[in-house]
Write an enzyme that holds these catalytic residues in place. Structure first.
Site, PDB file in Angstrom:
ATOM      1  N   MET A  19      48.074  38.984  41.456  1.00 22.96           N
ATOM      2  CA  MET A  19      47.568  38.932  39.802  1.00 22.96           C
ATOM      3  C   MET A  19      46.282  37.232  40.365  1.00 22.96           C
ATOM      4  SD  MET A  19      49.583  38.591  36.967  1.00 22.96           S
ATOM      5  CE  MET A  19      50.784  37.517  38.089  1.00 22.96           C
ATOM      6  N   GLN A  72      48.259  40.266  50.428  1.00 20.54           N
ATOM      7  CA  GLN A  72      47.326  41.626  50.039  1.00 20.54           C
ATOM      8  C   GLN A  72      46.016  41.554  50.110  1.00 20.54           C
ATOM      9  OE1 GLN A  72      46.144  42.274  46.089  1.00 20.54           O
ATOM     10  NE2 GLN A  72      47.934  43.806  46.350  1.00 20.54           N
ATOM     11  N   CYS A 102      42.572  47.659  41.697  1.00 19.85           N
ATOM     12  CA  CYS A 102      42.084  46.262  41.018  1.00 19.85           C
ATOM     13  C   CYS A 102      40.880  47.190  40.637  1.00 19.85           C
ATOM     14  CB  CYS A 102      41.554  44.727  41.674  1.00 19.85           C
ATOM     15  SG  CYS A 102      40.383  44.325  41.095  1.00 19.85           S
ATOM     16  N   LYS A 141      49.861  49.464  46.536  1.00 15.54           N
ATOM     17  CA  LYS A 141      49.545  49.194  45.399  1.00 15.54           C
ATOM     18  C   LYS A 141      48.390  49.824  45.172  1.00 15.54           C
ATOM     19  CE  LYS A 141      50.007  46.518  41.215  1.00 15.54           C
ATOM     20  NZ  LYS A 141      49.097  45.834  40.246  1.00 15.54           N
ATOM     21  N   ASN A 204      55.297  49.578  37.289  1.00 15.05           N
ATOM     22  CA  ASN A 204      54.376  48.744  37.024  1.00 15.05           C
ATOM     23  C   ASN A 204      53.022  49.273  36.051  1.00 15.05           C
ATOM     24  OD1 ASN A 204      50.993  47.066  37.737  1.00 15.05           O
ATOM     25  ND2 ASN A 204      52.712  45.960  37.266  1.00 15.05           N
ATOM     26  N   GLY A 205      53.549  48.512  34.808  1.00 18.66           N
ATOM     27  CA  GLY A 205      52.755  48.052  34.022  1.00 18.66           C
ATOM     28  C   GLY A 205      53.359  48.235  32.357  1.00 18.66           C
ATOM     29  N   ASP A 206      53.177  47.252  32.084  1.00 17.33           N
ATOM     30  CA  ASP A 206      53.898  46.754  30.515  1.00 17.33           C
ATOM     31  C   ASP A 206      55.261  46.757  30.290  1.00 17.33           C
ATOM     32  OD1 ASP A 206      51.291  48.291  29.583  1.00 17.33           O
ATOM     33  OD2 ASP A 206      51.772  50.024  28.810  1.00 17.33           O
ATOM     34  N   GLY A 228      53.210  41.836  35.764  1.00 14.33           N
ATOM     35  CA  GLY A 228      52.687  40.449  35.713  1.00 14.33           C
ATOM     36  C   GLY A 228      52.509  40.283  35.200  1.00 14.33           C
ATOM     37  N   ARG A 229      52.146  40.718  33.887  1.00 14.02           N
ATOM     38  CA  ARG A 229      51.550  39.923  33.129  1.00 14.02           C
ATOM     39  C   ARG A 229      52.092  39.018  32.429  1.00 14.02           C
ATOM     40  NH1 ARG A 229      47.256  43.480  30.397  1.00 14.02           N
ATOM     41  NH2 ARG A 229      49.009  45.010  30.933  1.00 14.02           N
TER      42      ARG A 229
END
Length: 329
Positions: A19, A72, A102, A141, A204-206, A228-229
Site C-alpha cells: 500500500m 513491487q 493500482c 498482483k 484480496n479484498g474485504d 490491506g486496509r
C-alpha cells in the site's frame, strides 16, 4: 507448505498488501511481529528506479527480519520495467512482484497498474520480459478487469502463468470500482479452481475479521489471503486470523498497553527511517485505527495529528495509556 518458486511459506499464508505510503519498513515491522507471513514493499516506479530517484530508491530498503519479502514495481514501458526489475533484484528480496492492480488515476490512466488490463497482450509481454530478466521468482498482483465488461481474469492468469509467474494475487474488484462495493471472490475462485492453473492463487479484498477469513478460505479455496486496509493501525489481525483458523476461538482484543507499545514502536521506527518531520507526518494515518472505538478520544487524536515533536508524541501516547488503561480490558 505453499511454494513460490523456491520460496516456501507456511500453509495458507497471510500476506500484507503493498500500500502506497503505508507498507513501509516501520509498518511492515509491526505486521511481521504480529503474524504476517509474506510482505511486499510499497509499489515503486520503474521510471524512478532507473533514474535513481531518491524516493524510489529508498523504497528498496528491506531488512532480514522481514523475509520473505517481495519488491513491487509498476510502470507502463516494457524496457523500463525490465531494467527496474534488475535493479530491484540487486536489493536481494525473495521475489519481484509486478503491480497490475493500482487503480489511481495518475497510474492507471497512463497504462500502468490496472491500466494494463486494457492491453492484455502487452501485459503478457511485459511480464515475460521481466521473468527473463531476473533469476528470482516473479509474482503479480492484479484486479478482475478494468470494468465489468472487460473481466478476463482466467485468461489473464493463464497467460501470465504461461510466461513464468510463480504466484498471482487477485483483488476482487475492477479498476472502475476502485475500493467501493463488495469484492467478488467468485471470480477469484474461478481462477483458483481452473484445471489449467497450478500456481498459488491469493485472494484480496474485504477481509477484515477472522470469521471472514475462515469463511472465504473454505468457500473459495484460495491458497492464502492478502490483507490491506484492515491491517492499518491493527497489525494484530494476522495473528488473530491464524489463531481462529487453528482453534476456532478468538483471541482477546489487544489491551491498551499493547496498542500504546506498538504505536510507539511504529513511531520510533518511522522517525528513524524517514527523519523526524516525514516520519511524524506519515504516522498520522495510523493513530485513529490504533485507538479505534475509544469514547471521548477526539482531543487526544487532535494532539497526535497536530504535534510535530517525536518526544511530545511519545508523551501523549503514554498519557493515552494511563488515561484509557481499561478501554480494551
Amino acid at each position: 507448505m505453499v511454494k513460490i518458486g523456491n520460496v516456501e511459506i507456511d500453509e495458507f499464508p497471510l500476506l500484507l498488501a503493498p500500500m502506497e505510503d503505508v507498507s513501509d519498513p516501520p509498518f511492515r515491522a509491526v505486521c511481521k511481529e504480529n503474524g504476517a507471513d509474506l510482505m511486499f514493499t510499497e509499489f515503486i516506479s520503474s521510471e524512478g528506479l532507473i533514474r535513481n530517484a531518491e524516493k524510489s530508491v529508498q523504497k528498496l530498503d528491506i531488512y532480514d527480519y522481514e523475509r520473505p519479502i517481495g519488491i513491487q514495481i509498476f510502470g507502463d514501458k516494457i524496457e523500463s520495467m525490465r531494467e527496474a526489475a534488475a535493479i530491484a533484484e540487486e536489493a536481494q528480496p525473495e521475489m519481484i512482484d509486478i503491480n497490475y492492480g493500482c487503480p489511481v488515476k495518475k497510474v492507471a490512466c497512463k497504462g500502468a497498474g490496472a491500466g494494463i488490463l486494457l492491453d492484455i497482450p502487452k501485459m503478457q509481454k511485459m511480464t515475460e520480459e521481466i521473468v527473463k530478466q531476473v533469476s528470482l521468482p516473479v509474482t503479480v498482483k492484479t484486479r478482475l478487469g478494468w470494468d465489468d465488461s472487460t473481466i478476463r481474469i482466467v485468461e489473464v492468469a493463464k497467460r501470465l502463468q504461461d510466461v513464468g509467474i510463480q504466484a498471482l494475487t487477485i483483488h476482487g474488484r475492477t479498476r472502475k470500482q476502485m475500493y467501493k462495493g463488495d469484492a467478488d471472490w467468485t471470480k477469484i475462485a474461478e481462477v483458483k479452481n481452473h484445471p489449467d492453473i497450478h500456481i498459488p492463487i491469493f485472494g484480496n479484498g474485504d477481509i477484515d475479521s477472522p470469521e471472514k477469513a475462515l469463511e472465504y478460505k473454505n468457500k473459495y479455496g484460495v491458497d492464502g489471503i492478502m490483507i490491506g486496509r484492515a491491517a492499518i493501525g491493527y497489525p494484530w489481525i494476522f495473528n488473530e486470523i491464524k489463531h481462529f483458523l487453528k482453534t476456532g476461538s478468538k483471541l482477546p482484543v489487544p489491551a491498551m498497553a499493547d496498542r500504546v507499545a506498538v504505536a510507539k514502536k511504529h513511531l520510533d521506527f518511522s522517525v528513524e527511517w524517514k527523519g523526524e518531520l516525514t516520519g511524524i507526518f506519515e504516522m498520522r494515518r495510523h493513530y485513529t485505527n490504533y485507538f479505534r472505538g475509544i469514547p471521548n478520544f477526539k482531543p487526544f487524536r487532535t494532539r497526535l495529528v497536530e504535534s510535530e515533536s517525536h518526544a511530545e508524541l511519545l508523551a501523549i501516547l503514554d498519557e493515552i495509556g494511563e488515561t484509557f488503561v481499561e478501554a480494551y480490558a
